[in-house]
Design a protein around this motif. Structure first.
Motif, mmCIF file in Angstrom:
data_model
loop_
_atom_site.group_PDB
_atom_site.id
_atom_site.type_symbol
_atom_site.label_atom_id
_atom_site.label_comp_id
_atom_site.label_asym_id
_atom_site.label_seq_id
_atom_site.Cartn_x
_atom_site.Cartn_y
_atom_site.Cartn_z
ATOM 1 N N SER A 215 0.813 -1.219 0.000
ATOM 2 C CA SER A 215 0.000 0.000 0.000
ATOM 3 C C SER A 215 0.847 1.269 0.000
ATOM 4 N N ARG B 175 3.564 3.909 3.802
ATOM 5 C CA ARG B 175 2.282 3.617 3.187
ATOM 6 C C ARG B 175 1.654 4.908 2.685
ATOM 7 N N ASP C 265 -7.168 -4.527 -2.822
ATOM 8 C CA ASP C 265 -7.220 -3.354 -1.953
ATOM 9 C C ASP C 265 -8.644 -3.191 -1.452
ATOM 10 N N ARG D 249 -2.729 -6.683 3.338
ATOM 11 C CA ARG D 249 -4.138 -6.412 3.015
ATOM 12 C C ARG D 249 -4.868 -5.772 4.181
ATOM 13 N N ARG E 293 -5.693 -0.767 5.243
ATOM 14 C CA ARG E 293 -5.151 -0.026 4.123
ATOM 15 C C ARG E 293 -5.777 1.358 3.972
ATOM 16 N N ARG E 294 -6.430 1.867 4.977
ATOM 17 C CA ARG E 294 -7.026 3.202 4.866
ATOM 18 C C ARG E 294 -6.633 4.049 6.079
#
Length: 567
Positions: free
Chosen positions: A162, A341, A510, A547, A550-551
């Protein structure tokens, strides 16, 4: 009269044929020609070389029958690559020929290219690309990469999951296309190609050419001829076979997930590694090669003059590499690190869960340790999603009779058959059989399943979390492109809470809602009978761990293992 050395789609050497005066002006190196091979068979071959001298000791030669196309089907750079492949991987040019050309072209079917009906409009200039905005860290990495390519032909872009490696590749590709050069972007698997191509087309429009084994024979032949007949400035997205395409002016080769074993052709010959061959291809064209990975292979680390990360945590947040760059004196490849990231998202917190300790304490239920079960419950309670990774499909790896150790084996392949719901299936040839009620050797009725696969995990989750919506992603559930898209789409839209899968879930995906990733049995990855087992286990675990979160929130990863000290 002169003579042509011709490559035929046969495992033997090249063969020499005579060229009549009528065809003398049409037969050139790279021409596709028809010749008689054997008593009656007429086949298509490629002219490798021409000579005015016949081969020594041969009194009579068969003639070239016809030239099948008015321009050469294979150019000089392709033939040079074929020669290298045959020499390096110890096979014949005929074996390379069979892998290098699409099926219809090998049969002499040279129908003109037909553009698909729905194709995005081509950008008008070499400035109209709608490129993604880069972060500060990405911009620094892009500048470092541009500088590195001034002195090195190959560069490794190592970025944590990411971190936005693809966006850097897009900017590098755009600069190459703007110079009127071609770009080849290699991906290890068709599923990744399917998901990735929409992003590429959004940026580069009809410059994109898709090529992989999942396309029809006609579409593969069309892509080959399109690259031959249209001008340069094309971006090819494909799997390993795309290295054989006829590039007009190749300027950049990008190999994503360079460590992936799918780049290695196992059977039939040539048994090539597409990553290594891509580097040779780029060198033949005077192009640059960009290798990308969150978990590079050990040989790539060595070629970059750097040491691989010592632990999984380092791989997910490799701050050390920003202060320990590759040795400029010994590294064959330049090294560019992207250790942040995108959006400053924190790397996931990693928990190593001791399976034996859970068993001794009575805290293990089915195939789940308490640490993982607790975290699944918390994530579901918050409305978050979970990914569970088990690198075996089916209900169980095999069935066994505990009385006599009988194991059902495939009648065609001789390997143990995998237990699925209501049947046995061979994972090599696809043969199926019914589940036996008793042992055919001793008559025992207490047949026992050994190990567990994704179907078994799905069943157990339904019992442990009856209100959770489950999805499974493996070759059984996603055997077609449409099925793959459906499963991924449902999970992406939040229509499933838990996704169980094989290594299909470890990369290229994603999902904004995933807060927890569980690795159910890291030991079967490490204990695989392969000298690269530990390295590949590390790759898979690090990739699937990426995974999670990722935010805007930090994710969690739970790795179940009976050997926690090796983690």
């Amino acid at each position: 009269m002169f003579f042509a050395e011709i490559i035929l789609p046969a495992p033997g050497p090249t063969y020499t044929f005579s060229v009549s005066p009528e065809l003398a002006g049409e037969v050139v190196v790279g021409s596709a020609v028809s010749v008689q091979f054997g008593v009656r068979q007429v086949v298509m071959g490629i002219v490798r070389s021409l000579s005015v001298e016949p081969p020594a000791g041969v009194e009579r030669l068969k003639p070239v029958l016809a030239v099948l196309r008015d321009v050469p089907l294979v150019d000089a750079s392709q033939l040079a690559l074929w020669d290298w492949l045959a020499d390096y991987y110890m096979c014949t040019l005929g074996e390379v020929f069979r892998s290098a050309l699409p099926t219809l072209l090998r049969k002499g079917d040279f129908q003109p290219y037909k553009r698909p009906r729905k194709t995005p409009a081509a950008p008008t200039s070499e400035a109209s690309f709608v490129l993604p905005q880069l972060s500060v860290a990405q911009s620094v990495a892009l500048d470092s990469l541009s500088t590195a390519f001034r002195s090195r032909a190959v560069a490794l872009l190592w970025g944590v999951p990411s971190s936005g490696k693809s966006e850097i590749a897009f900017h590098t590709a755009a600069a190459t296309l703007a110079r009127g050069e071609d770009v080849l972007l290699l991906l290890p698997e068709i599923s990744l190609t399917t998901q990735f191509v929409s992003r590429v087309e959004a940026v580069f429009g009809s410059r994109v050419v898709l090529f992989h084994s999942g396309l029809t024979d006609r579409r593969r032949a069309d892509a080959y001829l399109r690259l031959q007949t249209e001008g340069p400035g094309r971006l090819v997205v494909g799997t390993r076979s795309a290295i054989f395409l006829p590039f007009r002016h190749l300027g950049l080769v990008v190999v994503d997930e360079e460590q992936d074993p799918s780049y290695k052709q196992q059977d039939p010959a040539p048994r090539y590694n597409a990553r290594d061959t891509a580097i040779v291809l780029a060198r033949l064209h005077g192009a640059k090669t960009l290798l990308m990975s969150a978990t590079p292979s050990l040989e790539t680390w060595a070629n970059a003059g750097a040491l691989a990360p010592a632990s999984l945590t380092t791989a997910l947040a490799p701050a050390s590499l920003t202060t320990a760059p590759a040795n400029a004196e010994t590294g064959k490849y330049a090294l560019v690190a992207l250790s942040e990231r995108f959006g400053d998202t924190l790397p996931p917190a990693v928990t190593i869960s001791d399976t034996l300790r859970n068993v001794k304490r009575g805290e293990r239920k089915s195939h789940f340790n308490k640490e993982l079960l607790d975290r699944i419950g918390v994530a579901l309670g918050r409305g978050e999603q979970v990914i569970l990774f088990q690198n075996r499909r089916g209900v169980a790896p095999y069935l066994e009779c505990p009385a006599c150790s009988w194991v059902p084996r495939c009648a065609h392949c001789g390997i143990p058959m995998t237990v699925h719901r209501g049947s046995l299936r061979c994972h090599y040839c696809g043969a199926t059989d019914s589940l036996p009620a008793t042992c055919p050797d001793c008559g025992g009725s207490d047949l026992t399943t050994r190990g567990f696969g994704t179907e078994k995990i799905e069943d157990e989750l339904g019992r442990l979390f009856p209100s959770a919506r489950l999805a499974r992603l493996d070759r059984d559930s996603a055997g077609s492109e449409a099925a793959y898209r459906r499963i991924i789409g449902e999970f992406e839209r939040g229509e499933a809470d838990i996704l169980v899968g094989t290594q299909m879930v470890t990369k290229g995906l994603d999902f904004a809602g995933v807060s927890l990733v569980g690795v159910l049995n890291a030991d079967n990855l490490v204990n695989h009978p392969d000298f690269r087992a530990s390295e590949r286990a590390y790759h898979l675990v690090a990739q699937v761990a990426g995974r999670a979160g990722r935010r805007d929130a930090r994710g969690e990863v739970v790795i179940q293992t009976a050997a926690p000290d090796s983690a």
